[in-house]
Write an enzyme that holds these catalytic residues in place. Structure first.
Site, mmCIF file in Angstrom:
data_model
loop_
_atom_site.group_PDB
_atom_site.id
_atom_site.type_symbol
_atom_site.label_atom_id
_atom_site.label_comp_id
_atom_site.label_asym_id
_atom_site.label_seq_id
_atom_site.Cartn_x
_atom_site.Cartn_y
_atom_site.Cartn_z
ATOM 1 N N ARG A 1 0.743 -1.030 -0.006
ATOM 2 C CA ARG A 1 0.015 0.005 0.163
ATOM 3 C C ARG A 1 0.728 1.116 -0.034
ATOM 4 N NH1 ARG A 1 -3.176 -2.174 5.198
ATOM 5 N NH2 ARG A 1 -0.959 -2.370 5.655
ATOM 6 N N SER B 1 -7.165 -3.919 8.023
ATOM 7 C CA SER B 1 -7.968 -4.819 8.896
ATOM 8 C C SER B 1 -7.961 -4.209 10.114
ATOM 9 C CB SER B 1 -7.452 -6.207 8.760
ATOM 10 O OG SER B 1 -7.590 -6.989 7.627
#
Ligand code: PNS
Length: 218
Positions: free
Chosen positions: A145, A183
């Site tokens: 990311r 998450s």
């Protein structure tokens, strides 16, 4: 999150690679050429062998997926276009205290990818490279990311290469809209009542809401 699209055809570049694979094999079978009478070195073969030339390419996308986010979904969709098959390998990690049981995480991923014939959802424990060997997978997919992911991911990739040099790690970038999604943050935001609608598949949002109602951690 755009609607999931069913993907049955591999990417165009992969089809091209396969189309040229028989000529590549022929090129590889050619006997080694010796210098000519003037002592000039032979020119290299015209085609460089492709790592994808021999068989179907199976990739493993390993992780905890506690829970699956739209960032994961994005990577799996990209992987399903790039590889013949992609296995979402959910780690059976006894050391972590996950919010979702492994059975719940498997359920969620199977439902989200029900329409994808080349996406498999599975679990594993022990060494990832051993799992890859058992499955016959030559590729490990990991999402990157941001730069902050890089150091940990590079360490893992190089350790996995040390353990089994035949398994290649491929890093993929999710759409930029998901670069801040994790998450851990999704669970925190859901537990505190924030909106996660655009960050996770609907089934995950529903399950997080159920857990919050049931008085769980979120
Ligand atoms: O989603 P995560 O938690 O970042 O995934 C981490 C995962 C599952 C990819 C990693 O912990 C892993 O591969 N575990 C298996 C054990 C292993 O092979 N360890 C050595 C690899 S460096």
């Amino acid at each position: 999150m755009p609607p999931l699209r069913r993907s049955t055809r591999p990417a165009r570049w992969l089809r091209r690679t396969r189309a040229s694979s028989s000529s590549t094999r022929r090129a590889m079978r050619r006997p080694t050429r010796t210098p000519d009478s003037a002592g000039r070195a032979p020119s290299p073969p015209a085609t460089v062998p492709s790592p994808f030339m021999n068989a179907e390419t199976l990739a493993i996308y390993p992780g905890s997926f506690d829970p699956l986010t739209n960032g994961h979904v994005d990577i799996i969709q990209r992987g399903s276009r790039l590889f013949d098959r992609i296995v979402v390998g959910i780690l059976l990690n006894v050391e972590k205290a996950p919010l979702f049981t492994v059975a719940e995480r498997v359920d969620i991923a199977r439902e989200v990818f029900a329409e994808y014939p080349n996406v498999e959802v599975d679990t594993f424990d022990g060494l990832l490279v051993e799992y890859a060997r058992r499955k016959g997978a030559g590729v490990i997919v990991r999402g990157l990311r941001a730069i902050s992911d890089f150091e940990y991911e590079m360490q893992m990739a190089l350790m996995n290469r040390h353990l089994n040099p035949e398994v290649e790690t491929v890093f993929m970038m999710p759409a930029e809209t998901y670069t801040y999604v994790s998450s851990r943050l999704v669970k925190e935001v859901a537990a505190l009542g924030g909106s996660i609608t655009t960050l996770v598949p609907t089934i995950v949002e529903d399950r997080l809401r159920d857990k919050k109602r049931a008085g769980g951690k979120s």
